[in-house]
Design a protein around this motif. Structure first.
Motif, PDB file in Angstrom:
ATOM      1  N   ASP A  40      44.260  19.391  45.668  1.00 55.06           N
ATOM      2  CA  ASP A  40      44.642  19.456  47.073  1.00 55.06           C
ATOM      3  C   ASP A  40      45.911  18.625  47.282  1.00 55.06           C
ATOM      4  N   ALA A  41      46.953  19.243  47.775  1.00 52.96           N
ATOM      5  CA  ALA A  41      48.240  18.557  47.952  1.00 52.96           C
ATOM      6  C   ALA A  41      48.145  17.405  48.948  1.00 52.96           C
ATOM      7  N   ARG A  42      47.145  17.414  49.827  1.00 53.28           N
ATOM      8  CA  ARG A  42      46.991  16.303  50.779  1.00 53.28           C
ATOM      9  C   ARG A  42      46.634  15.003  50.061  1.00 53.28           C
ATOM     10  N   GLU A  43      46.131  15.098  48.821  1.00 56.43           N
ATOM     11  CA  GLU A  43      45.794  13.906  48.047  1.00 56.43           C
ATOM     12  C   GLU A  43      46.993  13.381  47.257  1.00 56.43           C
ATOM     13  N   LEU A  44      48.073  14.141  47.239  1.00 56.33           N
ATOM     14  CA  LEU A  44      49.271  13.746  46.505  1.00 56.33           C
ATOM     15  C   LEU A  44      50.135  12.804  47.323  1.00 56.33           C
ATOM     16  N   VAL A  45      50.620  11.775  46.680  1.00 54.81           N
ATOM     17  CA  VAL A  45      51.591  10.873  47.285  1.00 54.81           C
ATOM     18  C   VAL A  45      52.986  11.272  46.820  1.00 54.81           C
ATOM     19  N   GLU A  46      53.083  11.571  45.522  1.00 53.92           N
ATOM     20  CA  GLU A  46      54.375  11.916  44.948  1.00 53.92           C
ATOM     21  C   GLU A  46      54.168  12.609  43.609  1.00 53.92           C
ATOM     22  N   ILE A  47      55.116  13.452  43.241  1.00 56.08           N
ATOM     23  CA  ILE A  47      55.137  14.099  41.931  1.00 56.08           C
ATOM     24  C   ILE A  47      56.353  13.570  41.194  1.00 56.08           C
ATOM     25  N   LEU A  48      56.117  13.020  39.999  1.00 57.03           N
ATOM     26  CA  LEU A  48      57.184  12.410  39.202  1.00 57.03           C
ATOM     27  C   LEU A  48      57.316  13.126  37.863  1.00 57.03           C
ATOM     28  N   PRO A  49      58.501  13.063  37.262  1.00 61.46           N
ATOM     29  CA  PRO A  49      58.613  13.547  35.884  1.00 61.46           C
ATOM     30  C   PRO A  49      57.807  12.630  34.965  1.00 61.46           C
ATOM     31  N   LEU A  50      57.465  13.140  33.805  1.00 61.23           N
ATOM     32  CA  LEU A  50      56.738  12.325  32.833  1.00 61.23           C
ATOM     33  C   LEU A  50      57.567  11.095  32.497  1.00 61.23           C
ATOM     34  N   ALA A  51      56.945   9.936  32.552  1.00 61.24           N
ATOM     35  CA  ALA A  51      57.640   8.664  32.324  1.00 61.24           C
ATOM     36  C   ALA A  51      56.880   7.846  31.288  1.00 61.24           C
ATOM     37  N   GLN A  52      57.518   6.788  30.847  1.00 63.72           N
ATOM     38  CA  GLN A  52      56.894   5.862  29.897  1.00 63.72           C
ATOM     39  C   GLN A  52      55.713   5.164  30.575  1.00 63.72           C
ATOM     40  N   VAL A  53      54.604   5.131  29.880  1.00 61.25           N
ATOM     41  CA  VAL A  53      53.387   4.498  30.374  1.00 61.25           C
ATOM     42  C   VAL A  53      53.046   3.334  29.464  1.00 61.25           C
ATOM     43  N   LYS A  54      52.732   2.184  30.041  1.00 58.71           N
ATOM     44  CA  LYS A  54      52.314   1.031  29.247  1.00 58.71           C
ATOM     45  C   LYS A  54      50.874   1.262  28.801  1.00 58.71           C
ATOM     46  N   GLN A  55      50.651   1.270  27.503  1.00 61.82           N
ATOM     47  CA  GLN A  55      49.319   1.521  26.966  1.00 61.82           C
ATOM     48  C   GLN A  55      48.410   0.327  27.178  1.00 61.82           C
ATOM     49  N   LEU A  56      47.117   0.610  27.284  1.00 59.20           N
ATOM     50  CA  LEU A  56      46.093  -0.424  27.412  1.00 59.20           C
ATOM     51  C   LEU A  56      45.185  -0.350  26.186  1.00 59.20           C
ATOM     52  N   PRO A  57      45.291  -1.310  25.262  1.00 64.38           N
ATOM     53  CA  PRO A  57      44.439  -1.276  24.073  1.00 64.38           C
ATOM     54  C   PRO A  57      42.961  -1.209  24.444  1.00 64.38           C
ATOM     55  N   GLN A  58      42.231  -0.369  23.747  1.00 59.67           N
ATOM     56  CA  GLN A  58      40.785  -0.195  23.880  1.00 59.67           C
ATOM     57  C   GLN A  58      40.364   0.310  25.255  1.00 59.67           C
ATOM     58  N   ALA A  59      41.257   0.996  25.944  1.00 58.09           N
ATOM     59  CA  ALA A  59      40.917   1.596  27.234  1.00 58.09           C
ATOM     60  C   ALA A  59      39.955   2.765  27.007  1.00 58.09           C
ATOM     61  N   PRO A  60      39.139   3.082  28.005  1.00 57.58           N
ATOM     62  CA  PRO A  60      38.232   4.232  27.875  1.00 57.58           C
ATOM     63  C   PRO A  60      39.020   5.523  27.662  1.00 57.58           C
ATOM     64  N   PRO A  61      38.394   6.536  27.057  1.00 57.84           N
ATOM     65  CA  PRO A  61      39.068   7.821  26.866  1.00 57.84           C
ATOM     66  C   PRO A  61      39.593   8.359  28.195  1.00 57.84           C
TER      67      PRO A  61
ATOM     68  N   ILE B 281      42.141   7.142  29.852  1.00 55.89           N
ATOM     69  CA  ILE B 281      43.010   6.144  30.479  1.00 55.89           C
ATOM     70  C   ILE B 281      44.237   5.983  29.574  1.00 55.89           C
ATOM     71  N   ALA B 282      45.372   6.517  30.031  1.00 56.94           N
ATOM     72  CA  ALA B 282      46.595   6.475  29.225  1.00 56.94           C
ATOM     73  C   ALA B 282      47.267   5.123  29.289  1.00 56.94           C
ATOM     74  N   GLY B 283      47.039   4.379  30.383  1.00 54.85           N
ATOM     75  CA  GLY B 283      47.662   3.075  30.527  1.00 54.85           C
ATOM     76  C   GLY B 283      47.993   2.775  31.971  1.00 54.85           C
ATOM     77  N   MET B 284      49.139   2.095  32.149  1.00 51.99           N
ATOM     78  CA  MET B 284      49.580   1.706  33.493  1.00 51.99           C
ATOM     79  C   MET B 284      51.022   2.148  33.696  1.00 51.99           C
ATOM     80  N   LEU B 285      51.355   2.385  34.964  1.00 53.98           N
ATOM     81  CA  LEU B 285      52.690   2.804  35.354  1.00 53.98           C
ATOM     82  C   LEU B 285      53.168   1.891  36.470  1.00 53.98           C
ATOM     83  N   ASP B 286      54.411   1.437  36.357  1.00 53.14           N
ATOM     84  CA  ASP B 286      55.005   0.643  37.435  1.00 53.14           C
ATOM     85  C   ASP B 286      55.471   1.622  38.506  1.00 53.14           C
TER      86      ASP B 286
END
Length: 150
Positions: free
Chosen positions: A16-37, A39-44
Motif C-alpha cells: 500500500d503506497a500510503r505506508e511508503l515514506v520514500e522510494i530510494l535507489p539501492l544504497a550501501q547498508v551497514k551490516q549487522l553481524p549475527q542479525a536474524p535472517p 535483517i540486511a543491516g542499517m541505513l542512515d
C-alpha cells in the motif's frame, strides 16, 4: 488505492503506497553481524539509523539481486516505526480498491505478512502487510535502545 508492485523471485507483490515514506535507489547498508535472517543491516536515513529488511532473503533465503530496479522502500507502520525494505523490481504502480482483493485461500503460518490477492493481465499480485513481517519481539529488538557500555 495506489500500490507499489515488486517481485520476490518470479512472483509479484504489492505494498500500500500510503505506508511508503520514500522510494530510494539501492544504497550501501551497514551490516549487522549475527542479525536474524532477513535483517540486511542499517541505513542512515536523514541522520536516523533505520533497520533494513531484505525481502528476498526473508522470503526466499537469498539476498536481493543488485539491479537498477532494486529499490529501498522506506515504510512507516501504524506504530509510527519506520524501516527500510529492499525490494526487487520495485518499479511499477497498481491502482486497486480493497474490494478488488480476495482471500488467498492458502495460508502460510511462517509468512503472516502475505495478504489477499488480486489479478491483472500478467497474473496474480499478493498484498504484503509490512507490520506483519516480524513478530512483536523482533520489532522490539530492532528498536530497542542501545545501552551505553560502562
Amino acid at each position: 488505492m495506489l500500490f507499489i508492485v515488486f517481485q520476490l523471485g518470479q512472483d509479484r507483490y504489492a505494498l500500500d503506497a500510503r505506508e511508503l515514506v520514500e522510494i530510494l535507489p539501492l544504497a550501501q547498508v551497514k551490516q549487522l553481524p549475527q542479525a536474524p535472517p532477513g535483517i540486511a543491516g542499517m541505513l542512515d536515513y536523514h541522520g536516523v539509523a533505520l533497520p533494513v529488511i531484505d525481502l528476498s532473503e526473508l522470503a526466499l533465503a537469498r539476498t536481493a539481486a543488485h539491479r537498477i530496479s532494486t529499490r529501498i522502500l522506506i515504510v512507516e507502520i501504524a506504530s509510527g516505526r519506520r524501516f527500510a525494505l529492499i525490494a526487487e523490481r520495485a518499479n511499477e504502480m497498481l491502482h486497486r480498491e480493497v474490494g478488488d482483493f480476495a482471500a488467498a485461500e492458502v495460508a502460510v503460518d511462517a509468512a503472516p505478512y502475505l495478504g489477499p490477492v488480486t489479478r491483472d493481465d500478467r497474473g496474480i499480485v499478493q498484498w504484503i502487510t509490512p507490520q506483519k513481517l516480524f513478530s512483536a519481539a523482533v520489532l522490539d529488538a530492532l528498536y530497542h535502545p542501545v545501552k551505553e557500555a560502562a
